[in-house]
Design an enzyme around this catalytic site. Structure first.
Site, PDB file in Angstrom:
ATOM      1  N   HIS A 512       0.813  -1.214   0.000  1.00 21.45           N
ATOM      2  CA  HIS A 512       0.000   0.000   0.000  1.00 21.45           C
ATOM      3  C   HIS A 512       0.852   1.271   0.000  1.00 21.45           C
ATOM      4  CE1 HIS A 512      -3.736   1.987   0.005  1.00 21.45           C
ATOM      5  NE2 HIS A 512      -4.412   1.154   0.768  1.00 21.45           N
ATOM      6  N   ASP A 516      -2.135   1.861  -4.616  1.00 24.47           N
ATOM      7  CA  ASP A 516      -3.428   2.053  -3.962  1.00 24.47           C
ATOM      8  C   ASP A 516      -4.449   1.061  -4.531  1.00 24.47           C
ATOM      9  OD1 ASP A 516      -2.469   4.174  -2.434  1.00 24.47           O
ATOM     10  OD2 ASP A 516      -2.890   5.622  -4.020  1.00 24.47           O
TER      11      ASP A 516
END
Length: 539
Positions: A512, A516
């Site tokens: 992450h 995304d």
């Protein structure tokens, strides 16, 4: 005490490396696993780590310039420490170098070692633990094939070293007498530690140890019979050296296999070799059975023993960690706990792909597998979504313009990831050929560092093991890894009707910090489109 960082040997053909970039500057504090520089070899660009902690005191090669293998490229030590003596030693050594005609022979392919003779004498040379892979920090001595006092030639194999990737043979590249063994069989040494000294008989080795490695282990005593028989049977290792012809009717056999045959009293003429050119390797000794009757007898005895064994008896077996398993544990633990993982799942209809693959294999010079098909689809999807083809670099994100797809391959001791380079630029037949060759070399532990480094994206396929779906841990330095399950006939609803489709389930693990949810989702949508409609990969 200051420590030198030398130009490592990063490929079997490497003679020098070019400093592509320095990631640290003089005066910076560094840790043992910091990347301080990038080195371009004849095969790839690799990262260099110091393996010691301290302050970067000296940089010996400017960016863009080359250094020969084993030259000093940096020095690390305490802040303000005087390191001039190390450079003086280097200058004295280069000034007293023997003529080229007297130099030891060039190392053959796949036999890698590093020798650094101390500057104070020409009577002996030290043999150090070589850097045999980009993740290697130490190597374990599998066996010594020579003992202290033995006469050795420059191309004799004196030891076998197990790394996290393979088992390699070590040669001294100098003639003389084996004066010193610094690491016992079964024990490990850090990269660049002295493991042996070769020279003239009677030479005082103490100055070499003090100059080259103050913490060298004292010479080990010969192993006892108990030690020799305590080696675990679970370890599996093969050598990457070319076939060695023996004196026994010119039978090709590796040194480790020969040693095992002697220990077990096995006639090597009765064994069929499965290595290159029929070479007998360790695996052949482990699987050898003298005759069927003996096997049947042993089986019957075992069965009888098992039948009448006492119940309620607790037992266990402690299996020592191999170098490969140790590094797998370290790197994947770091990935899992440092990179914030999240997971995206998608189902793909593979009916068209199944038909297309069958048609392709009718004309392809090599068999194309579904794994090859997915490699190609991933490479083309990465070209459209370069954000996924990226790496977290600490204080910046590196977006790779090249696409190198790693494929996780299970081997006896763990897992290794051979890499198909520039996969987006290759046809399916080329990918199938490259992947097949790399997977075969991985299973035989013959991969060279350029073949298992440089990945920008990884896939892990357990579909052939009947796994429906799973999640995989990201393989650094990648930001994503794709987990592939099996293709299974599944009822689905289309236009209000229930139909049977061949469904493949994919799970994308994402870092992450780099990728995304929306970015990963768009990548999977593109990948799905390629997989469900193979024609889109051709235009």
């Amino acid at each position: 005490m200051a420590e030198v960082v030398r130009m490592p040997l990063l490929s079997d053909t490497m003679k020098e490396g070019i400093i592509v970039a320095w990631h640290k500057k003089v005066g910076d504090k560094i840790k043992a696993d910091d990347v301080i520089a990038e080195v371009e070899t004849d095969k790839a660009t690799m990262e260099v780590m110091p393996y010691v902690e301290g302050t970067l005191l000296y940089i010996g090669v400017d960016k863009g310039k080359a250094a020969k293998v084993n030259d000093i490229i940096a020095i690390v030590g305490k802040e303000g420490e005087n390191y001039q003596s190390l450079l003086d030693d280097k200058a004295e050594q280069s000034g007293s170098t023997a003529p080229a005609s007297e130099a030891p022979p060039e190392a053959p392919a796949a036999k890698i070692t590093s020798t650094t003779p101390p500057p104070t004498s020409k009577d002996a040379s030290v043999v150090r633990m070589p850097l045999l892979s980009d993740t290697m920090k130490e190597g374990k001595i599998v066996s010594w094939l020579k003992q202290v006092g033995d006469t050795v030639k420059s191309d004799d194999v004196i030891a076998e070293v197990e790394t996290d990737k393979a088992t390699m043979e070590v040669m001294p590249y100098v003639d003389g007498t084996l004066l010193y063994i610094g690491v016992k069989a079964g024990e490990a040494a850090k990269v660049n530690d002295i493991i042996a000294i070769v020279g003239k008989a009677g030479t005082d080795i103490q100055p070499f140890l003090e100059a080259g490695n103050a913490t060298a282990t004292p010479p080990p005593s010969p192993p006892s019979a108990d030690v020799a028989t305590s080696a675990p049977d679970t370890k599996v290792s093969t050598t990457t050296a070319p076939a060695i012809e023996s004196e026994d009717d010119r039978i090709k056999i590796s040194p480790l296999a020969r040693s095992m045959a002697k220990e077990k009293g096995i006639d090597i003429r009765q064994i069929s070799g499965t290595g290159d050119g029929g070479r007998i390797i360790k695996r052949d000794l482990e699987h050898y059975r003298p005759q069927a009757a003996a096997v049947s007898s042993a089986t019957a005895t075992t069965s009888a023993t098992n039948t009448f064994a006492n119940t309620g008896l607790e037992s266990y077996t402690d299996i020592p960690l191999s170098q490969m398993r140790r590094v797998i544990a370290q790197r994947l633990s770091e990935s899992k706990f440092q990179a914030p993982h999240f997971y995206l799942r998608m189902s793909v209809k593979m009916d068209n792909a199944i038909i297309a693959r069958k048609a392709m294999n009718e004309i392809s010079p090599v068999k194309i597998s579904f794994n090859d098909y997915i490699i190609k689809a991933c490479a083309m999807a990465l070209r459209k979504h370069p954000e996924v083809n990226s790496s977290w670099m600490g204080d910046f994100i590196r977006q790779n313009q090249h696409i190198h797809i790693g494929t996780a391959v299970a081997v006896d001791e763990g897992l290794i990831v051979p890499v198909v380079k520039f996969a987006d630029q290759k046809s399916l037949s080329q990918i199938a050929q490259d992947a097949g060759m790399l997977i075969e070399k991985a299973r035989n532990k013959k991969l060279q560092p350029p073949e298992f480094t440089g990945n920008t994206f990884t896939i892990s396929n357990l579909g052939m093991m009947d796994i429906d779906e799973f999640t995989a841990i990201i393989n650094p330095p990648d930001s994503c890894i794709l987990a592939i399950g099996k293709i299974e006939a599944t009822p689905v609803v289309e236009a209000g009707q229930v139909v049977i489709r061949q469904i493949l389930r994919l799970t994308l693990s994402c870092d992450h910090r780099v990728v995304d949810g929306a970015v990963g989702s768009r990548f999977l949508q593109t990948l799905k489109a390629f997989l469900e409609n193979p024609a889109t990969m051709l235009v």
